[in-house]
Design a protein around this motif. Structure first.
Motif, short mmCIF file in Angstrom:
data_model
loop_
_atom_site.label_atom_id
_atom_site.label_comp_id
_atom_site.label_asym_id
_atom_site.label_seq_id
_atom_site.Cartn_x
_atom_site.Cartn_y
_atom_site.Cartn_z
N UNK A 1 0.83 -1.21 0.00
CA UNK A 1 0.00 0.00 0.00
C UNK A 1 0.86 1.26 0.00
N UNK A 2 1.95 1.21 0.76
CA UNK A 2 2.86 2.36 0.81
C UNK A 2 3.44 2.61 -0.59
N UNK A 3 3.89 1.54 -1.24
CA UNK A 3 4.50 1.70 -2.57
C UNK A 3 3.49 2.23 -3.57
N UNK A 4 2.26 1.69 -3.49
CA UNK A 4 1.24 2.13 -4.45
C UNK A 4 0.88 3.59 -4.22
N UNK B 1 -3.88 2.66 8.52
CA UNK B 1 -3.89 3.86 7.70
C UNK B 1 -2.80 4.83 8.15
N UNK B 2 -2.69 4.98 9.48
CA UNK B 2 -1.67 5.88 10.01
C UNK B 2 -0.28 5.39 9.61
N UNK C 1 4.60 6.00 6.53
CA UNK C 1 5.65 5.39 5.71
C UNK C 1 5.69 6.00 4.31
N UNK C 2 4.53 6.33 3.76
CA UNK C 2 4.49 6.97 2.45
C UNK C 2 5.23 8.30 2.52
N UNK D 1 9.64 1.74 -6.86
CA UNK D 1 8.74 0.80 -6.22
C UNK D 1 9.54 -0.18 -5.36
N UNK D 2 10.63 -0.69 -5.92
CA UNK D 2 11.47 -1.65 -5.19
C UNK D 2 12.02 -1.03 -3.91
#
Lengths: 287, 356
Positions: free
Chosen positions: A75-78, A155-156, A161-162, A215-216
């Motif tokens: 989810x973070x990567x997306x 979510x937090x 992380x994003x 992404x990686x």
């Protein structure tokens, strides 16, 4: 090679080699050895058996943590790619003035110079019951009293992380987009394609290497993260790294922790080698 | 022949910088027109405006009777051969050539057929499945040509198409482009800074300077009847001198030269003659328009030799064609006195230019 050059080569190479052996090879070997031992509270008994790995597969709590970690990292990567791609695109193709472009690029990259812990902690203060978000919502009348729904959940974690890792997504995408010669985009327009078709057929495929690299990096960094679950993850926010830490700490089961760490290492190396293959496929195109 | 491109007083400005300054131009169907000039003269900007990559600040551009001034490139029936070829690196040669055909109403299988035909036209039918990175510079150039020609545009725009090739290949491609132009019968507009290329290939050359067209004519107009000292100097080289006209004669340093009939009555001004129109004659022979001077420099090029006669500002440059098998030995030695004849009808006169 003459003896002299051999000695010189040896002198130059020995510090990094020594470093690699002492701080990489030896610890991983210890980890590997430990993963076959047995834990007999409060001792670890040398052995060669696969019981720790069996526990990891059969005990659902470990599988759950692993799946949760994969989900969070995914989810973070997306979300990072969704935010970073348009931003990098805007910087490369829409911002005309180099000074403005540099400033906007630095705005994303500069936080990397601030302590990671601090950046993650910021979100605790934003999302907490005494936080900025709550006081804002109360002062605007949306809420009557502070809500605790913002903090201590997945979510937090994804949000934090994003925010923390998005520079690692922006940088490679920006670099890939910047490398595309403007004449290719003009050629596509010249050959009858509109702006969107040009993006789909030329810009996107040619920037895919940057997306894969970003992404990686984002995925692997989030996958191994320890701080965000700890600060904003809440009771069921533990990720693999936290579980490993607890095996080496409170749970006092080093053999199981070692096995889990190795599983995680193999997963990450697998992801890196797959993405490396994809990237190689894309290279040689833009030469 | 009908008119295919009309440019009406087009100006392009970026802030205070003027790229193209009030240029008007009409190109006939099937013509091969070259825009020639040094870098920064506005020739590429003009081409890019025809292609739709730049918006003119003023003026209008018409393509086959349609006003295309503000149409995007994908809605104009012109195609460009880019300087760096701009081949899509992630697509095969065949896909590159077929790229432009996708959105016309050709059926899919016909796209491949057309792409093969176009590659055949440039002699690369065996490279259909190759990737651009596997091709040489000359081959990439041909693919770029095929990709632009396959759409049968009303006008083909070529932006310095040969500048990235080495000298031998460039000459071969000049011939080939010329052939291709005759074969496909399309209108070509090419930008170049190379005067040889312009003279060799075009039906018509427009010399540009500081965003303006300073001469519009056939290659031999440009070479034999340059409109200004600038054109004379840019297209080929020219020995220039200033002189008063006395009795139909001008003075070149300390020599008196007779003017041709057409120039006898003109006022003082700038005069010039081409180095290759000067003839070396037997030393010491007298006669009209003959000059004797010391040979101070000699550059041997094989088929020609470049001689510098006289010194400093008085020097005359002579380009001498080496015929037969006389070779280098037939040339005068350095330091020798050489007599040359500057025939009256090779003299050219230029109006002084504004600001000079």
């Amino acid at each position: 090679m003459t003896l002299g050059t051999r000695i010189r080569t040896g002198l130059v190479l020995s510090p990094p080699l020594l470093w690699t052996i002492v701080f990489m090879f030896v610890p991983y070997t210890i980890l590997l050895v430990y993963s076959f031992w047995r834990a007999q509270f409060p001792l670890f008994v040398p052995d060669f058996q696969l019981g720790n790995y069996r526990t990891l597969i059969t005990d659902p709590q470990y599988l759950n943590v692993l799946l949760r970690t994969l989900k969070i990292a995914g989810l973070v990567s997306i979300s990072a790619v969704i935010l970073a791609y348009p931003y990098a695109y805007f910087l490369v193709f829409k911002v005309r003035r180099p000074g403005v472009r540099l400033a906007l690029y630095m705005a994303v990259v500069a936080p990397l110079w601030v302590s990671y812990l601090l950046r993650a902690y910021t979100w605790k203060t934003i999302l907490g019951t005494q936080g900025i978000l709550n006081s804002f919502l109360i002062s605007t009348g949306v809420l009557d009293e502070p809500s605790s729904v913002f903090l201590y959940n997945h979510t937090a974690m994804v949000l934090t992380l994003t925010y923390v890792f998005i520079p690692f997504m922006v940088m490679p995408i920006y670099a890939a987009l910047e490398k595309i010669p403007p004449s290719l985009i003009e050629a596509s327009r010249d050959l009858g394609e509109g702006a969107f078709a040009t993006f789909r057929k030329v810009t996107l495929p040619l920037s895919l290497t940057g997306v894969i690299a970003g992404f990686t990096m984002t995925f692997c960094l989030s996958f191994g993260d320890f701080i965000a679950p700890f600060l904003v993850g809440g009771p069921d926010g533990a990720m693999v790294a936290n579980v490993i830490a607890s095996q080496f700490g409170a749970a006092l089961n080093w053999p199981l922790g070692s096995a889990l760490a190795l599983v995680m290492l193999v997963l990450v190396l697998g992801i890196i080698s797959v993405s490396d293959r994809f990237e190689r496929l894309g290279h040689g195109r833009l030469e | 022949m009908s008119e295919i491109v009309r440019i009406e007083s087009v100006t392009k400005q970026w802030g205070h910088v003027v790229g193209v300054d009030d240029v008007s131009l009409a190109v006939k169907t099937g013509e091969f027109v070259t825009l020639l000039g040094p870098s920064g003269c506005g020739k590429s900007t003009l081409l890019r405006m025809i292609g739709g990559f730049e918006d003119p600040t003023k003026g209008s551009i018409w393509l086959d009777g349609q006003n295309v001034t503000h149409l995007p490139p994908n809605r104009r029936d012109v195609n460009v051969v880019f300087q760096d070829y701009a081949l899509f690196p992630h697509m095969s040669v065949g896909k590159n050539v077929g790229y432009g055909l996708k959105f016309t109403d050709e059926p899919r299988n016909q796209v491949a057929t057309k792409a093969r035909e176009a590659l055949d036209l440039v002699g690369l039918s065996d490279k259909y499945d190759a990737m651009p990175s596997q091709l040489s510079g000359g081959q990439r150039q041909r693919v770029a040509l095929a990709r632009a020609l396959v759409r049968r545009p009303k006008v083909l725009l070529l932006d310095e198409p040969l500048s990235a090739l080495d000298a031998n290949l460039r000459e071969a491609m000049q011939v080939e482009l010329r052939h291709l132009h005759q074969k496909v019968g399309l209108t070509f507009i090419m930008v170049t800074h190379d005067q040889d290329e312009a003279l060799a290939m075009a039906d018509r050359v427009l010399v540009m300077r500081n965003g303006r067209v300073v001469q519009d004519g056939t290659p031999d107009d440009l070479y034999d009847r340059p409109a200004s000292a600038y054109v004379a100097d840019f297209v080929g080289s020219t020995n220039m001198f200033r002189s008063a006209v006395v009795d139909g004669h001008v003075q070149l340093h300390d020599h008196v030269l007779e003017l041709p009939e057409r120039l006898k009555t003109c006022r003082e001004g700038q005069f010039g003659f081409r180095p290759e129109k000067v003839r070396i004659v037997g030393s010491g022979e007298g006669g009209a328009n003959r000059i004797t001077g010391q040979l101070n420099e000699l550059l041997y090029h094989g088929s020609t030799a470049r001689l510098v006669i006289g010194e400093g500002p008085n020097a005359i440059i002579v380009s001498h064609m080496l015929q037969d098998h006389s070779g280098r030995s037939a040339l005068p030695q350095l330091g020798e006195d050489v007599t040359v004849e500057i025939a009256a009808d090779t003299l050219m006169r230029f109006e002084p230019e504004a600001g000079e």
